[in-house]
Scaffold this motif. Structure first.
Motif, PDB file in Angstrom:
ATOM      1  N   LEU A  98       1.539 -19.012 -12.073  1.00 28.04           N
ATOM      2  CA  LEU A  98       1.795 -17.576 -12.058  1.00 28.04           C
ATOM      3  C   LEU A  98       2.413 -17.207 -10.716  1.00 28.04           C
ATOM      4  CD1 LEU A  98       1.301 -14.700 -13.388  1.00 28.04           C
ATOM      5  CD2 LEU A  98      -0.774 -14.635 -11.974  1.00 28.04           C
ATOM      6  N   MET A  99       3.507 -16.441 -10.751  1.00 27.38           N
ATOM      7  CA  MET A  99       4.165 -15.982  -9.525  1.00 27.38           C
ATOM      8  C   MET A  99       3.949 -14.474  -9.368  1.00 27.38           C
ATOM      9  SD  MET A  99       7.766 -18.009  -9.991  1.00 27.38           S
ATOM     10  CE  MET A  99       8.318 -17.761  -8.308  1.00 27.38           C
ATOM     11  N   ILE A 100       3.547 -14.068  -8.182  1.00 22.44           N
ATOM     12  CA  ILE A 100       3.393 -12.643  -7.864  1.00 22.44           C
ATOM     13  C   ILE A 100       4.459 -12.307  -6.822  1.00 22.44           C
ATOM     14  CG2 ILE A 100       1.843 -10.866  -7.001  1.00 22.44           C
ATOM     15  CD1 ILE A 100      -0.483 -12.694  -7.892  1.00 22.44           C
ATOM     16  N   ILE A 101       5.320 -11.356  -7.168  1.00 19.89           N
ATOM     17  CA  ILE A 101       6.540 -11.120  -6.387  1.00 19.89           C
ATOM     18  C   ILE A 101       6.610  -9.655  -5.937  1.00 19.89           C
ATOM     19  CG2 ILE A 101       9.053 -11.286  -6.433  1.00 19.89           C
ATOM     20  CD1 ILE A 101       8.541 -13.087  -9.030  1.00 19.89           C
ATOM     21  N   PRO A 102       6.612  -9.381  -4.651  1.00 26.02           N
ATOM     22  CA  PRO A 102       6.761  -7.987  -4.180  1.00 26.02           C
ATOM     23  C   PRO A 102       8.183  -7.492  -4.463  1.00 26.02           C
ATOM     24  CG  PRO A 102       5.986  -9.453  -2.414  1.00 26.02           C
ATOM     25  CD  PRO A 102       6.461 -10.315  -3.523  1.00 26.02           C
ATOM     26  N   GLU A 103       8.293  -6.230  -4.774  1.00 31.13           N
ATOM     27  CA  GLU A 103       9.622  -5.646  -4.918  1.00 31.13           C
ATOM     28  C   GLU A 103      10.322  -5.632  -3.554  1.00 31.13           C
ATOM     29  OE1 GLU A 103       9.336  -1.837  -6.728  1.00 31.13           O
ATOM     30  OE2 GLU A 103       8.753  -2.635  -8.688  1.00 31.13           O
ATOM     31  N   LEU A 104      11.626  -5.823  -3.569  1.00 33.75           N
ATOM     32  CA  LEU A 104      12.377  -5.852  -2.317  1.00 33.75           C
ATOM     33  C   LEU A 104      12.422  -4.469  -1.680  1.00 33.75           C
ATOM     34  CD1 LEU A 104      15.398  -8.136  -3.292  1.00 33.75           C
ATOM     35  CD2 LEU A 104      13.258  -8.769  -2.164  1.00 33.75           C
ATOM     36  N   ASN A 105      12.340  -4.459  -0.378  1.00 39.93           N
ATOM     37  CA  ASN A 105      12.347  -3.204   0.385  1.00 39.93           C
ATOM     38  C   ASN A 105      13.803  -2.803   0.682  1.00 39.93           C
ATOM     39  OD1 ASN A 105      11.539  -1.030   1.942  1.00 39.93           O
ATOM     40  ND2 ASN A 105      11.150  -2.281   3.771  1.00 39.93           N
ATOM     41  N   ILE A 106      14.526  -2.488  -0.394  1.00 45.10           N
ATOM     42  CA  ILE A 106      15.972  -2.261  -0.250  1.00 45.10           C
ATOM     43  C   ILE A 106      16.293  -0.976   0.501  1.00 45.10           C
ATOM     44  CG2 ILE A 106      16.559  -3.613  -2.291  1.00 45.10           C
ATOM     45  CD1 ILE A 106      16.712  -1.054  -3.869  1.00 45.10           C
ATOM     46  N   ASN A 107      15.358  -0.051   0.594  1.00 47.37           N
ATOM     47  CA  ASN A 107      15.607   1.229   1.269  1.00 47.37           C
ATOM     48  C   ASN A 107      15.143   1.220   2.718  1.00 47.37           C
ATOM     49  OD1 ASN A 107      16.719   2.436  -1.047  1.00 47.37           O
ATOM     50  ND2 ASN A 107      14.650   2.822  -1.845  1.00 47.37           N
ATOM     51  N   HIS A 108      14.741   0.036   3.204  1.00 46.34           N
ATOM     52  CA  HIS A 108      14.292  -0.093   4.604  1.00 46.34           C
ATOM     53  C   HIS A 108      13.173   0.898   4.927  1.00 46.34           C
ATOM     54  CE1 HIS A 108      17.705  -2.735   5.580  1.00 46.34           C
ATOM     55  NE2 HIS A 108      18.405  -1.940   4.793  1.00 46.34           N
ATOM     56  N   THR A 109      12.286   1.089   3.977  1.00 43.34           N
ATOM     57  CA  THR A 109      11.164   2.000   4.218  1.00 43.34           C
ATOM     58  C   THR A 109      10.077   1.278   4.995  1.00 43.34           C
ATOM     59  OG1 THR A 109      10.342   1.440   2.028  1.00 43.34           O
ATOM     60  CG2 THR A 109      11.680   3.431   2.217  1.00 43.34           C
ATOM     61  N   GLU A 110       8.836   1.726   4.870  1.00 49.02           N
ATOM     62  CA  GLU A 110       7.755   1.236   5.727  1.00 49.02           C
ATOM     63  C   GLU A 110       7.588  -0.290   5.651  1.00 49.02           C
ATOM     64  OE1 GLU A 110       3.823   2.167   4.293  1.00 49.02           O
ATOM     65  OE2 GLU A 110       4.650   2.843   2.403  1.00 49.02           O
ATOM     66  N   ARG A 111       7.125  -0.833   6.778  1.00 45.97           N
ATOM     67  CA  ARG A 111       6.857  -2.266   6.876  1.00 45.97           C
ATOM     68  C   ARG A 111       5.366  -2.537   6.952  1.00 45.97           C
ATOM     69  NH1 ARG A 111       9.900  -6.478   6.215  1.00 45.97           N
ATOM     70  NH2 ARG A 111       9.132  -7.499   8.090  1.00 45.97           N
ATOM     71  N   LYS A 112       4.585  -1.553   6.589  1.00 46.78           N
ATOM     72  CA  LYS A 112       3.136  -1.676   6.680  1.00 46.78           C
ATOM     73  C   LYS A 112       2.616  -2.593   5.572  1.00 46.78           C
ATOM     74  CE  LYS A 112      -1.045   1.183   6.810  1.00 46.78           C
ATOM     75  NZ  LYS A 112      -1.569   2.571   6.661  1.00 46.78           N
ATOM     76  N   GLU A 113       1.661  -3.450   5.928  1.00 46.28           N
ATOM     77  CA  GLU A 113       1.073  -4.375   4.961  1.00 46.28           C
ATOM     78  C   GLU A 113       0.326  -3.607   3.869  1.00 46.28           C
ATOM     79  OE1 GLU A 113      -0.911  -8.558   5.671  1.00 46.28           O
ATOM     80  OE2 GLU A 113      -2.477  -7.012   5.816  1.00 46.28           O
ATOM     81  N   LYS A 114       0.480  -4.062   2.622  1.00 47.59           N
ATOM     82  CA  LYS A 114      -0.176  -3.418   1.484  1.00 47.59           C
ATOM     83  C   LYS A 114      -1.043  -4.433   0.746  1.00 47.59           C
ATOM     84  CE  LYS A 114       3.534  -0.073   0.571  1.00 47.59           C
ATOM     85  NZ  LYS A 114       4.467   0.468  -0.470  1.00 47.59           N
ATOM     86  N   ASP A 115      -2.141  -3.928   0.202  1.00 49.56           N
ATOM     87  CA  ASP A 115      -3.004  -4.773  -0.614  1.00 49.56           C
ATOM     88  C   ASP A 115      -2.546  -4.726  -2.069  1.00 49.56           C
ATOM     89  OD1 ASP A 115      -4.628  -5.410   1.544  1.00 49.56           O
ATOM     90  OD2 ASP A 115      -5.909  -3.656   1.231  1.00 49.56           O
ATOM     91  N   PHE A 116      -2.724  -5.836  -2.769  1.00 48.47           N
ATOM     92  CA  PHE A 116      -2.449  -5.823  -4.200  1.00 48.47           C
ATOM     93  C   PHE A 116      -3.621  -6.451  -4.955  1.00 48.47           C
ATOM     94  CE2 PHE A 116      -0.691 -10.058  -3.137  1.00 48.47           C
ATOM     95  CZ  PHE A 116      -1.231 -10.841  -4.145  1.00 48.47           C
ATOM     96  N   CYS A 117      -3.705  -6.117  -6.222  1.00 48.50           N
ATOM     97  CA  CYS A 117      -4.730  -6.679  -7.102  1.00 48.50           C
ATOM     98  C   CYS A 117      -4.102  -6.841  -8.478  1.00 48.50           C
ATOM     99  CB  CYS A 117      -5.956  -5.773  -7.164  1.00 48.50           C
ATOM    100  SG  CYS A 117      -7.257  -6.374  -8.277  1.00 48.50           S
ATOM    101  N   LEU A 118      -4.357  -7.971  -9.101  1.00 46.13           N
ATOM    102  CA  LEU A 118      -3.795  -8.252 -10.422  1.00 46.13           C
ATOM    103  C   LEU A 118      -4.869  -8.896 -11.285  1.00 46.13           C
ATOM    104  CD1 LEU A 118      -0.974  -8.464 -12.058  1.00 46.13           C
ATOM    105  CD2 LEU A 118      -1.134 -10.884 -11.452  1.00 46.13           C
ATOM    106  N   ASP A 119      -5.032  -8.399 -12.497  1.00 41.76           N
ATOM    107  CA  ASP A 119      -5.938  -9.007 -13.469  1.00 41.76           C
ATOM    108  C   ASP A 119      -5.115  -9.823 -14.456  1.00 41.76           C
ATOM    109  OD1 ASP A 119      -8.182  -7.912 -12.340  1.00 41.76           O
ATOM    110  OD2 ASP A 119      -8.298  -6.227 -13.732  1.00 41.76           O
ATOM    111  N   LEU A 120      -5.394 -11.108 -14.522  1.00 42.43           N
ATOM    112  CA  LEU A 120      -4.735 -11.975 -15.500  1.00 42.43           C
ATOM    113  C   LEU A 120      -5.670 -12.093 -16.700  1.00 42.43           C
ATOM    114  CD1 LEU A 120      -2.259 -13.713 -16.070  1.00 42.43           C
ATOM    115  CD2 LEU A 120      -3.440 -15.630 -14.981  1.00 42.43           C
TER     116      LEU A 120
END
Length: 709
Positions: free
Chosen positions: A564-586
């Motif tokens: 399984l690959m988990i892929i962040p969306e690209l930051n194409i708008n050069h918005t915030e660089r702050k680290e974000k948490d993610f959670c995924l239920d498989l």
């Protein structure tokens, strides 16, 4: 009906719990009970899952678990499960080859729940025949002094294993044997081994290192001249656990290269006289065993539950096996379709069906355990792309939500928005099968509330072709070649997955070859969803993705791993660089032959009932009834169409409420409460679910009316 042997009353083997009346798997305490045992006496407690055949133990050092917990037969004895979701469970099957159910009763017949669970993960299951001390001396004298009874005992032991569908016995003679019976005991072991192999070719008889060829109860802690004759008469020996490294070296020399892996050096996890003391230090003992090339036998790893308590059991169990896993061969390789898993360990706070709550109370049943991932925490994930941009912090079973069963796989992590591609990769299953007749892959997932939606998922199939990966991503605008659409429609009634450009999945310097496919179209998705769920409107909050591949699309290759690959969306708008948490239920993964969508899945016939009783208790009526049925399937049906289990429902007008789950073609309903019963009958519905995870249509499922009398 009472049974007697030489005028002595002996209870029948079928047993029921005194409080609940539920059927329970049980042991036999007397030779007379074994002699009087007969096939068909205990159908409701038989296992339903057999090992894939042909089966043979690997020719390498192995790992055996001997499950000894407070003399056995606790929550696991309930053939239909129980309500205690904190009961002991085991789910590290990828690290073991043999499971022994042990107690101090004369004959420990493994509960069907353990047999089903172990066999689902291709692990052998053995019961235990044990005699101890003065009483054991008398028992041994009885069957060793009488050839007729000895042959009867051998036949019964073989028949019991075959009937309940487990794979053999540990023979543990923990008492002195009169010298005149020593050779008779050796012959007993040899004949038992031969007869077991005739009926169960892959079966195993193991001898415990206890009584010697002189008749003395004297543990050797090694294979030597005093126990060699028993080793030569069966499939292997389980060495007592008070060994030193020198004992292991002598055992290797005495066993020889051909049979050294048939010597299982014991480790008592409770640490009673054990090398390095057991517990979490068991790793040290296992390391020495591995250096000797012998196999290992872990005695009572339920120590993490018995001694460290229920509260932190899962954490301690994971810690224990994470310590051992680098020294254990990972035997989990899935070679046959279908491959279906919701990752449930056979327990939950609720029961879910198709992402909806079917039962709002806790439950536990090892028979309901799904295929577990092939990798543990320390080996299961890695990252690709920009360093540090995404990482998985925790992968754990969660009962907070589920798609089917009581648990899903919950994945926590974090990422930093970036302009460059990156992905966290979770390794799920080791596999080895070819894409010959096509491959239908389904993935069910959910992002819980209050977590970032700025992530995507994809499945990655690792192939045996040099550096070739198959990426299964989200919807794409590309379309398949007309000939491929036409071929898939003709073969399966579905549209194949369209290709798309995989360049977005490649990082700088990556020379691997990628084939990328997106989900099939909406019309084909609707067909698959309805076929999987048995519902015309299977919508839920879970997201289902389906992919259809063919050999012409992928080329001739073998699938070696599912990830399984988990892929962040690209930051194409050069918005915030702050680290974000993610959670995924498989929630669920399926890999199937696509023909299952159109194949016959059989039907239930002859649904009837017996043993009905109605008890009035204050403001409710309590119903006891046993439902029975037959199942019909075309003779040329594939393994995927065979029933995995049957769900039982109560039909009340337009409402259909879940009652329970059976892994056989019988189900006992005990003390079932009918609080608003105003009719002279109740209707029960039985729905079957195939090994491919397809449900029969619930609205047209078999039903029976139970009359109030």
């Amino acid at each position: 009906m009472a049974e007697h042997f030489n005028g002595v009353h002996v209870r029948q083997c079928r047993q029921y719990d005194q409080q609940s009346g539920e059927p329970i798997c049980s042991y036999l305490d007397h030779l007379k009970q074994i002699y009087l045992w007969f096939r068909g006496c205990d159908d409701i407690n038989r296992a339903s899952v057999c090992l894939h055949q042909p089966y043979a133990l690997p020719k390498r050092s192995r790992t055996l678990v001997c499950h000894d917990m407070k003399n056995g037969y606790h929550e696991d004895r309930f053939a239909q499960g129980c309500g205690d979701n904190d009961a002991f469970t085991f789910y590290h099957w990828q690290y073991i080859d043999i499971f022994i159910y042990f107690s101090h009763h004369l004959l420990s017949i493994p509960p069907s729940t353990w047999i089903n669970c172990a066999h689902k993960h291709q692990v052998l299951v053995l019961g235990t025949f044990i005699t101890e001390w003065d009483e054991g001396n008398e028992i041994c004298r009885e069957f060793l002094s009488n050839a007729q009874l000895r042959h009867l005992l051998i036949n019964r032991l073989v028949d019991i294993a075959h009937y309940y569908r487990f794979d053999g016995w540990l023979i543990n003679i923990e008492n002195n044997i009169e010298k005149k019976y020593i050779m008779t005991l050796v012959q007993f072991v040899a004949e038992l081994t031969n007869k077991l192999h005739q009926k169960i070719p892959h079966g195993q008889i193991l001898w415990y290192d206890s009584v010697t060829n002189t008749g003395d109860l004297k543990w050797q802690n090694e294979l030597n001249m005093y126990n060699r004759t028993f080793f030569d008469s069966c499939d292997g020996i389980f060495l007592n656990y008070v060994w030193k490294p020198g004992n292991l070296l002598r055992s290797v020399l005495n066993a020889g290269q051909e049979r050294k892996h048939d010597v299982y050096a014991g480790i008592d996890i409770f640490g009673r006289g054990c090398y390095k003391g057991g517990g979490f230090k068991s790793r040290d003992a296992l390391e020495v065993i591995r250096e000797s090339s012998l196999s290992a036998a872990l005695f009572a790893p339920g120590w993490v539950y018995e001694c460290l308590g229920r509260t932190d059991f899962i954490e301690n169990q994971n810690k224990f096996w994470d310590l051992l896993s680098p020294l254990c061969h990972n035997s989990s390789i899935l070679t046959e379709l279908p491959i279906v898993s919701s990752f449930c360990r056979g327990r939950g706070d609720k029961m879910y069906i198709n992402g909806k709550i079917a039962k709002n109370s806790s439950w536990s049943n090892l028979s309901a355990q799904q295929l577990q991932p092939s990798y543990s925490n320390s080996h299961r994930s890695y990252c690709i792309g920009t360093a540090g941009s995404i990482k998985i912090s925790t992968v754990a079973h969660s009962s907070l939500d589920a798609y089917n069963g009581g648990e899903c796989l919950r994945i926590y992590g974090s990422y930093t928005p970036s302009l460059e591609y990156s992905a966290a990769v979770l390794r799920l299953f080791r596999t080895q099968f070819e894409i010959n007749d096509g491959l239908l892959i389904s993935c069910c997932y959910k992002i819980p509330q209050n977590f970032s939606r700025s992530i995507n998922i994809a499945l990655q199939l690792v192939t045996d072709s040099a550096m070739t990966y198959i990426i299964l991503g989200k919807e794409a605008k590309n379309v398949c070649e007309p000939k491929e659409i036409e071929a898939c429609m003709e073969d399966y009634g579905l549209v194949c997955s369209p290709r798309f450009n995989p360049s977005g999945f490649k990082v700088k310097g990556d020379t691997s070859n990628y084939l990328a496919f997106s989900t099939i179209n909406n019309e084909s998705t609707d067909i698959i969803d309805a076929t999987y769920t048995g519902e015309t409107d299977p919508r839920s909050t879970w997201i289902n993705r389906h992919y259809l591949l063919t050999e012409s699309l992928c080329g001739s290759c073998t699938i070696c791993e599912v990830q399984l690959m988990i892929i962040p969306e690209l930051n194409i708008n050069h918005t915030e660089r702050k680290e974000k948490d993610f959670c995924l239920d498989l929630g669920e993964i399926k890999l199937l032959n696509p023909s299952v969508i159109s194949d016959d899945i059989g039907r239930i016939v002859n649904l009837t009932y017996k043993d009905t009783s109605w008890d009035i208790d204050e403001d409710q009526i309590l119903l006891n009834v046993t439902l029975m049925w037959d199942f019909i399937l075309d003779n040329d049906a594939t393994e995927s169409a065979q029933p995995e289990f049957f769900d039982i429902f109560l039909k009340d007008g337009k409402n259909i409420n879940f009652v329970g789950r059976s892994f056989l073609r019988v189900y006992m309903i005990k003390n079932f409460s009918l609080r608003e019963f105003n009719d002279d009958e109740v209707t029960f519905v039985v729905q079957h679910v195939t090994k491919a995870g397809l449900r029969s249509n619930l609205q047209h499922a078999a039903n029976v009316n139970v009359l109030f009398q």
